[in-house]
Design a protein around this motif. Structure first.
Motif, mmCIF file in Angstrom:
data_model
loop_
_atom_site.group_PDB
_atom_site.id
_atom_site.type_symbol
_atom_site.label_atom_id
_atom_site.label_comp_id
_atom_site.label_asym_id
_atom_site.label_seq_id
_atom_site.Cartn_x
_atom_site.Cartn_y
_atom_site.Cartn_z
ATOM 1 N N TYR A 1 0.834 -1.199 0.000
ATOM 2 C CA TYR A 1 0.000 0.000 0.000
ATOM 3 C C TYR A 1 0.873 1.254 0.000
ATOM 4 O O TYR A 1 1.638 1.495 0.953
ATOM 5 N N ASP B 1 -8.916 -5.675 2.660
ATOM 6 C CA ASP B 1 -8.184 -6.229 1.518
ATOM 7 C C ASP B 1 -6.914 -6.933 1.987
ATOM 8 O O ASP B 1 -6.582 -8.024 1.512
ATOM 9 N N TYR B 2 -6.219 -6.316 2.948
ATOM 10 C CA TYR B 2 -5.008 -6.935 3.517
ATOM 11 C C TYR B 2 -5.353 -8.290 4.131
ATOM 12 O O TYR B 2 -4.631 -9.279 3.948
ATOM 13 N N LYS C 1 -8.464 -0.097 3.723
ATOM 14 C CA LYS C 1 -7.820 -1.154 2.934
ATOM 15 C C LYS C 1 -7.428 -2.366 3.779
ATOM 16 O O LYS C 1 -6.897 -3.346 3.246
ATOM 17 N N SER D 1 -8.229 6.434 5.440
ATOM 18 C CA SER D 1 -8.048 5.951 4.067
ATOM 19 C C SER D 1 -7.253 4.650 4.045
ATOM 20 O O SER D 1 -7.502 3.777 3.211
ATOM 21 N N LEU D 2 -6.281 4.507 4.961
ATOM 22 C CA LEU D 2 -5.521 3.258 5.025
ATOM 23 C C LEU D 2 -6.330 2.161 5.715
ATOM 24 O O LEU D 2 -6.298 0.997 5.295
ATOM 25 N N GLU E 1 0.287 4.222 0.621
ATOM 26 C CA GLU E 1 0.012 5.207 1.678
ATOM 27 C C GLU E 1 1.065 5.157 2.778
ATOM 28 O O GLU E 1 1.260 6.134 3.504
#
Length: 811
Positions: free
Chosen positions: A88, A238-239, A235, A231-232, A90
């Motif tokens: 990622y 998904d991780y 995700k 925002s992180l 970010e």
């Protein structure tokens, strides 16, 4: 004009010495408390803000709910940081801290010293965190194995100077390791949620890396500029789908995130700003004991309360003496003094009094600072009073307090009409004032709130001390670092039993206190593990003497025994685990544990006993599932001892330890002291609350004392007439005291519901807590009434005993 106002103000203060002194003492005491609490709050709010990139640093938190057992962790897997950085954009950088392997023994000369402030960190540590270098290059300091960065304190301790880059430290680590010192940093600031003197290379950590499901590392992320934590976090699912669920599919046959949720289980990750950790995080596996934002709010409120009580004293005494200054105001108005000029004059007086109070307050605060530090567990220095920002605050205080405390008296006194006051018609109105009554009610409401808070905090601490914990913490001595004995540990334990006063010895690697070892594993009721039958619980390695040494009770079954070879695959479980399994009689039943987190092989364990529930963590947590297995944990040894023999017994133990481990430090502690350490924050809060409650009551009493003195003075002739007509001393005292007691009763009615709400919220942090009984409020109300009665009664008695002929002579 200003000089003339100051001169008049000074003369007024000198003329009314008694009331001026009461005002100054009350304000000075209130301001001293305010200054000390302000420093405390500033210190608490300043944690971890010294890092240059603090606004972009976040810690990964883990929340696990599995098999009905929930865990809020301050750690994540060893893989998470590097995986997030790789996958990622970010994430600019990551770093990890591993501090779960306890203390280290480091050689100085021919002896080893125990060091507690040690950890392993990644080579990226100094890319994320900002620490001041003293010697060496931090950029590449930990790139290689067998390297270490140390603090100034450590450098001076081991080498007596700071020029130590390139030198080595001999660490008793896996049989002995030489670490090369690559840099020296300034001591980590006290305002940090972690503080270490030794930062060892992560390459030297003996750990099974590569496991996404094992949570043991404090992982910090440095986000790129402009990236938000939300925002992180968006995700993270998904991780998990990419890296967590493929493993869960092998171990527990879980298909996806929805399948996991349907089974009532969850695994979630979140980001916590580093600046919030000290005050907003109370998770398991914290790097140090954090504080609580509640205490900051509470003490801020206390500071404001105490300052308000002091200001109320000023307003009360100023308006109460209005009759004595009414003619002065009338004459000055007749002579042409304007309304605005009078207001400026009275505000000048209050500001001058505030200035004198501030000077005394600073002296009191500086003098009381060492005591305050010892109670609050802080290391605040007197120099912090003179930091630029604080100096600005100090300079503004006399003007702000002078305005707050003096604004009403100024407008009140300057509003007198000359004709009315010169005819002497105002004197009677000063004897009773609705405003003064309201202010006294406010004062005692705050004081009662503090009294109730203090009683509840101390009762909860007493409850913790007296509650049946399920084990006996008294008369248990714990010897540390016994791993240095190696194969001689068993012989050492046998020698301990020959010492008079030592009753029984056991392995003490796992103890029911927060700073002991912790190890969670996944089990299942069935030979095939899935999301429905799987659960997490702590696993402790103990020997056959552990249960009797700590005075635990078996509810069912038997203890471990070396006579049964099968006990190597046996378990003792606590009542919580038994209830979770749902077996009426769990003895003989099997439960299964994954042999590794990356495979489907399961080991079968037989339950041989059920231990009655005992508190192995803080009383803030519910008692979770726990099992014990027969194994070695002899890096710490616990002994049941005879308390009367402890002084001579400890010396004998030390001799035997030194005989087998020459050069290694002998360290011991008492289990009850380690238990009390878990409630250090609450103990500090209790002591501070008690101290400030006493001071708040003292300040309120000063104002009440002044008011009572003034009222007695105003009613001198009335008291004289009553005494001539046959009134007794008791009747006079009741006459002067009953009005104040009514105000205290009203204060109690206002304070009781507020104090119940505040303290009930504080108690919610404890899973095991007291009930706030009705008697607490009765006691607080009676205490406030007795304090008021004593304060007013002194003046009332004095007035009642005066000779009436003197007060009536002028009539």
């Amino acid at each position: 004009m200003l000089f003339n106002n100051l001169k008049i103000a000074w003369r007024t203060l000198i003329k009314n010495k008694f009331f001026s002194l009461l005002n100054i003492i009350g304000l000075a005491t209130g301001l001293a408390c305010f200054l000390l609490i302000a420093l405390y709050v500033i210190d608490e709010l300043s944690y971890d803000r010294y890092h240059e990139k603090a606004d972009r640093i976040y810690r990964v938190n883990s929340d696990i709910l599995f098999g009905g057992n929930s865990m809020a962790l301050a750690v994540s897997s060893d893989m998470m940081g590097q995986t997030l950085k790789k996958d990622y954009p970010e994430v600019e950088q990551f770093t990890r801290i591993y501090a779960s392997n306890g203390s280290r023994l480091i050689k100085k000369g021919s002896d080893y010293l125990e060091e507690m402030l040690v950890c392993h960190v990644d080579s990226t540590f100094f890319e994320v965190f900002s620490f001041q270098p003293v010697a060496g290059d931090l950029k590449n300091a930990l790139d290689e194995p067998n390297t270490v960065v140390i603090s100034e304190t450590a450098a001076k301790k081991y080498f007596n100077n700071l020029d130590v880059v390139g030198k080595t430290l001999d660490v008793n680590d896996n049989g002995g390791t030489l670490y090369k010192i690559t840099a020296v940093i300034k001591d980590m600031p006290k305002q940090s949620h972690f503080r270490y003197d030794f930062l060892f290379s992560m390459d030297n950590l003996q750990y099974g890396f590569g496991d996404h499901l094992s949570h043991n590392f404090a992982t910090y992320l440095l986000l790129r500029p402009g990236v938000t934590a939300k925002s992180l976090e968006a995700k993270f699912p998904d991780y998990m789908n990419r890296h967590i669920f493929p493993i869960l599919q092998q171990v527990m046959q879980v298909k996806n995130l929805d399948d996991m949720k349907k089974s009532g289980n969850s695994l979630t990750y979140s980001l916590m700003p580093i600046k919030d950790i000290h005050l907003h995080s109370g998770r398991r596996a914290e790097l140090s004991i954090n504080s609580d934002i509640q205490y900051v709010y509470i003490f801020m409120a206390v500071a404001i309360f105490i300052l308000l009580i002091a200001c109320i004293n000023f307003m009360n005494l100023s308006t109460a003496r209005s009759a004595n200054r009414a003619k002065e105001v009338g004459i000055r108005k007749v002579l042409g003094t304007t309304y605005q000029t009078l207001i400026r004059q009275f505000l000048t007086e209050s500001t001058l009094l505030s200035f004198f109070s501030l000077v005394i307050a600073i002296a009191i605060a500086v003098f009381a600072l060492p005591l305050f530090n010892s109670i609050a567990g802080k290391q605040i220095s007197a120099s912090q009073f003179f930091q630029p920002l604080f100096v600005v605050v100090l300079i503004s205080i006399p003007f702000v307090i002078g305005l707050l405390a003096g604004i009403y008296p100024a407008f009140y006194l300057s509003s007198f009409k000359p004709i009315t006051v010169l005819k002497g018609k105002l004197s009677g109105g000063s004897k009773k004032s609705n405003l003064r009554s309201v202010l006294v009610i406010l004062q005692f409401s705050m004081a009662i709130l503090l009294i109730v808070g203090t009683i509840v905090v101390y009762r909860q601490l007493g409850y913790i001390q007296q509650k049946k914990l399920g084990f006996v913490k008294d008369q248990v001595v714990v010897i540390h670092n016994t791993q240095v004995l190696g194969e001689g540990t068993k012989a050492f334990k046998n020698e301990l039993l020959s010492i008079p006063g030592v009753k029984m010895v056991t392995d003490g690697g796992y103890l029911p206190v927060d700073n002991s070892s912790r190890n969670d594993n996944t089990f299942s009721k069935e030979a095939v593990m899935d999301m429905k039958n799987g659960f997490n619980m702590q696993v402790w390695n103990i020997d056959e003497n552990y249960i009797p040494v700590l005075g635990m009770e078996l509810k069912q079954g038997r203890n471990f025994s070396r006579e049964f070879q099968s006990d190597s695959m046996a378990l003792l479980i606590n009542e919580t685990t038994a209830q979770m399994l749902g077996y009426e009689d769990p003895i003989g039943k099997k439960i299964y544990k994954s042999n590794s987190n990356v495979g489907s092989e399961l080991l079968a364990f037989t339950i041989i006993g059920v231990v009655k529930n005992f508190h192995f963590e803080s009383l803030k947590q519910q008692i979770g599932p726990l099992c014990m297995r027969l194994g070695r944990a002899d890096y710490t040894i616990a002994m049941k001892v005879d308390a009367a023999r402890i002084p001579t017994m400890v010396k004998e133990i030390e001799k035997k330890f030194d005989a087998q481990a020459a050069g290694f430090p002998f360290q011991y502690s008492f289990l009850d002291a380690s238990f009390n350490e878990m409630y250090k924050a609450e103990e500090k809060a209790g002591k501070l609350a008690f101290s400030f409650a006493v001071l708040a009551i003292l300040i309120a009493c000063l104002g009440l004392f002044g008011l009572a003195a003034f009222m007695a003075e105003q009613r001198t002739k009335e008291i004289g007439v009553r005494k001539v007509l046959g009134a007794s001393v008791n009747q006079i005292m009741v006459l002067l005291s009953k009005d104040f007691l009514k105000l205290v009763a009203i204060s109690a009615c206002l304070a009781f519901p507020i104090s119940w709400l505040v303290m009930n919220k504080w108690l919610q942090d404890f899973a095991f807590r007291i009930d706030i009984g009705w008697w607490v409020f009765i006691v607080a109300g009676l205490m406030a009434a007795l304090i008021a009665l004593f304060t007013v009664g002194f003046q009332a008695l004095r007035a009642a005993l005066n000779n009436p002929t003197q007060s009536l002579r002028s009539e």
